[in-house]
Design a protein around this motif. Structure first.
Motif, PDB file in Angstrom:
ATOM      1  N   LYS A  18       0.794  -1.164  -0.125  1.00 21.27           N
ATOM      2  CA  LYS A  18       0.067   0.028  -0.140  1.00 21.27           C
ATOM      3  C   LYS A  18       0.968   1.194   0.026  1.00 21.27           C
ATOM      4  CE  LYS A  18      -0.543   0.222   5.021  1.00 21.27           C
ATOM      5  NZ  LYS A  18      -1.645   0.434   6.174  1.00 21.27           N
ATOM      6  N   PRO A  44      -3.323   1.853 -11.873  1.00 19.42           N
ATOM      7  CA  PRO A  44      -4.418   2.320 -10.964  1.00 19.42           C
ATOM      8  C   PRO A  44      -3.749   3.463  -9.987  1.00 19.42           C
ATOM      9  CG  PRO A  44      -3.807   0.010 -10.492  1.00 19.42           C
ATOM     10  CD  PRO A  44      -2.806   0.470 -11.568  1.00 19.42           C
ATOM     11  N   GLY A  45      -4.614   4.359  -9.310  1.00 22.48           N
ATOM     12  CA  GLY A  45      -4.059   5.248  -8.493  1.00 22.48           C
ATOM     13  C   GLY A  45      -4.384   6.772  -9.264  1.00 22.48           C
ATOM     14  N   GLU A  46      -3.975   7.709  -8.458  1.00 21.58           N
ATOM     15  CA  GLU A  46      -3.899   9.109  -8.987  1.00 21.58           C
ATOM     16  C   GLU A  46      -2.503   9.438  -9.654  1.00 21.58           C
ATOM     17  OE1 GLU A  46      -3.943  13.795  -6.879  1.00 21.58           O
ATOM     18  OE2 GLU A  46      -4.466  11.850  -5.700  1.00 21.58           O
ATOM     19  N   SER A  61       2.328   8.136 -10.327  1.00 20.96           N
ATOM     20  CA  SER A  61       1.319   7.522  -9.974  1.00 20.96           C
ATOM     21  C   SER A  61       1.264   7.068  -8.362  1.00 20.96           C
ATOM     22  CB  SER A  61       0.852   6.246 -10.920  1.00 20.96           C
ATOM     23  OG  SER A  61      -0.335   5.482 -10.448  1.00 20.96           O
ATOM     24  N   GLN A  63      -0.825   5.509  -5.102  1.00 23.60           N
ATOM     25  CA  GLN A  63      -1.880   4.440  -4.731  1.00 23.60           C
ATOM     26  C   GLN A  63      -2.073   4.317  -3.270  1.00 23.60           C
ATOM     27  OE1 GLN A  63      -4.145   0.494  -6.233  1.00 23.60           O
ATOM     28  NE2 GLN A  63      -2.033   0.918  -6.792  1.00 23.60           N
ATOM     29  N   GLU A  65      -4.565   2.443  -1.859  1.00 23.36           N
ATOM     30  CA  GLU A  65      -5.092   1.271  -1.503  1.00 23.36           C
ATOM     31  C   GLU A  65      -4.323  -0.108  -1.479  1.00 23.36           C
ATOM     32  OE1 GLU A  65      -8.500   1.290  -0.612  1.00 23.36           O
ATOM     33  OE2 GLU A  65      -8.915   3.494  -1.263  1.00 23.36           O
ATOM     34  N   TYR A  67      -3.081  -3.654  -2.341  1.00 26.12           N
ATOM     35  CA  TYR A  67      -3.183  -4.672  -3.532  1.00 26.12           C
ATOM     36  C   TYR A  67      -2.003  -5.537  -3.318  1.00 26.12           C
ATOM     37  CZ  TYR A  67       0.744  -1.572  -4.753  1.00 26.12           C
ATOM     38  OH  TYR A  67       1.826  -0.774  -4.855  1.00 26.12           O
TER      39      TYR A  67
END
Length: 259
Positions: A18, A44-46, A61, A63, A65, A67
């Motif tokens: 994370k 994924p991610g901003e 990027s 993230q 969250e 994973y």
């Protein structure tokens, strides 16, 4: 020649990861040599785009969250000019590419090797040096890692395109010729060839010249430019940091197809 490129990088983690940040340099730009259309990076991610000191496109990027798997997929279409005889001419100062880096140092053996093939710093002699480097250290898949320096790879007498590029850059800089590392893609008919590629440019007589040691190519007729730097670490496709995650495994799939 119009090329369709698909580059997938798969990560797997033994524990939940994370709070990761990925720094991605996998975006080619349009220039005199190539025109890029429809290029996208899926992750994924901003995401935030900017440019680095060498004018490469740099995607960050982030993230938060958790994973255990991550897929980075870059794809698009690039049309290249197959008549180009020289490397990429840009506004970057050649003097920047005389700067020493840890990955592109020379030892005494390498300096003597370069001096033998470069009694004069001519384009013809650099091509002879490229042939000699490949003979001294044949292309051997998975024979080195990204952490190998030019000295280590030359001593091992084997390597991949990254190693060939580092060795040539080290020798060029040792004789006072600016040289830089290029990452990108190579189109070949043999699809077993790893299409994600690296090569070198040297600055002679006011022009950047292409030297692809691994394939003994001296014009960018089949090359797609992605990033330019002093060595691999300036142009690494993916670098990042994360919290936890345990053991990381990674594999890539690259396709470069004529369309």
């Amino acid at each position: 020649m119009k090329l369709m490129i698909n580059h997938q990088t798969h990560y797997q983690y033994s524990d939940w990861a994370k709070n990761s940040i990925q720094y991605i340099k996998m975006t080619p730009q349009s220039n005199r040599h190539q025109q890029v259309t429809g290029w996208q990076i899926s992750i994924p991610g901003e995401k935030q785009y900017k440019k680095d000191a060498f004018n490469n496109i740099w995607l960050t990027s982030s993230q938060i969250e958790s994973y255990q798997q991550m897929l980075i997929m870059a794809q698009g279409i690039v049309e290249i000019n197959t008549t180009d005889q020289f490397g990429l001419q840009d506004s970057l100062s050649p003097a920047v590419f005389l700067q020493p880096t840890n990955a592109t140092q020379c030892n005494d053996e390498m300096i003597a090797f370069a001096a033998y093939y470069l009694p004069q710093k001519s384009w013809a002699n650099f091509q002879k040096l490229a042939a000699a480097i490949l003979q001294h250290m044949p292309y051997m898949t998975a024979s080195t890692t990204v952490t190998h320096t030019a000295i280590e790879s030359f001593s091992a007498q084997q390597g991949v395109c990254q190693d060939h590029s580092h060795v040539l850059i080290a020798m060029a800089k040792a004789v006072g010729v600016p040289a830089r590392y290029v990452s990108g893609y190579l189109y070949v008919n043999n699809q077993s060839h790893l299409a994600s590629h690296a090569w070198t440019e040297v600055f002679l007589a006011g022009q950047w010249h292409v030297i692809d040691v691994s394939n003994q190519l001296f014009c960018p007729h089949a090359h797609v430019y992605v990033a330019i730097g002093r060595d691999y670490w300036d142009v690494a496709p993916v670098r990042g940091v994360r919290e936890r995650g345990g053991v990381e495994t990674m594999y890539s799939i690259v396709q470069v197809l004529a369309c």
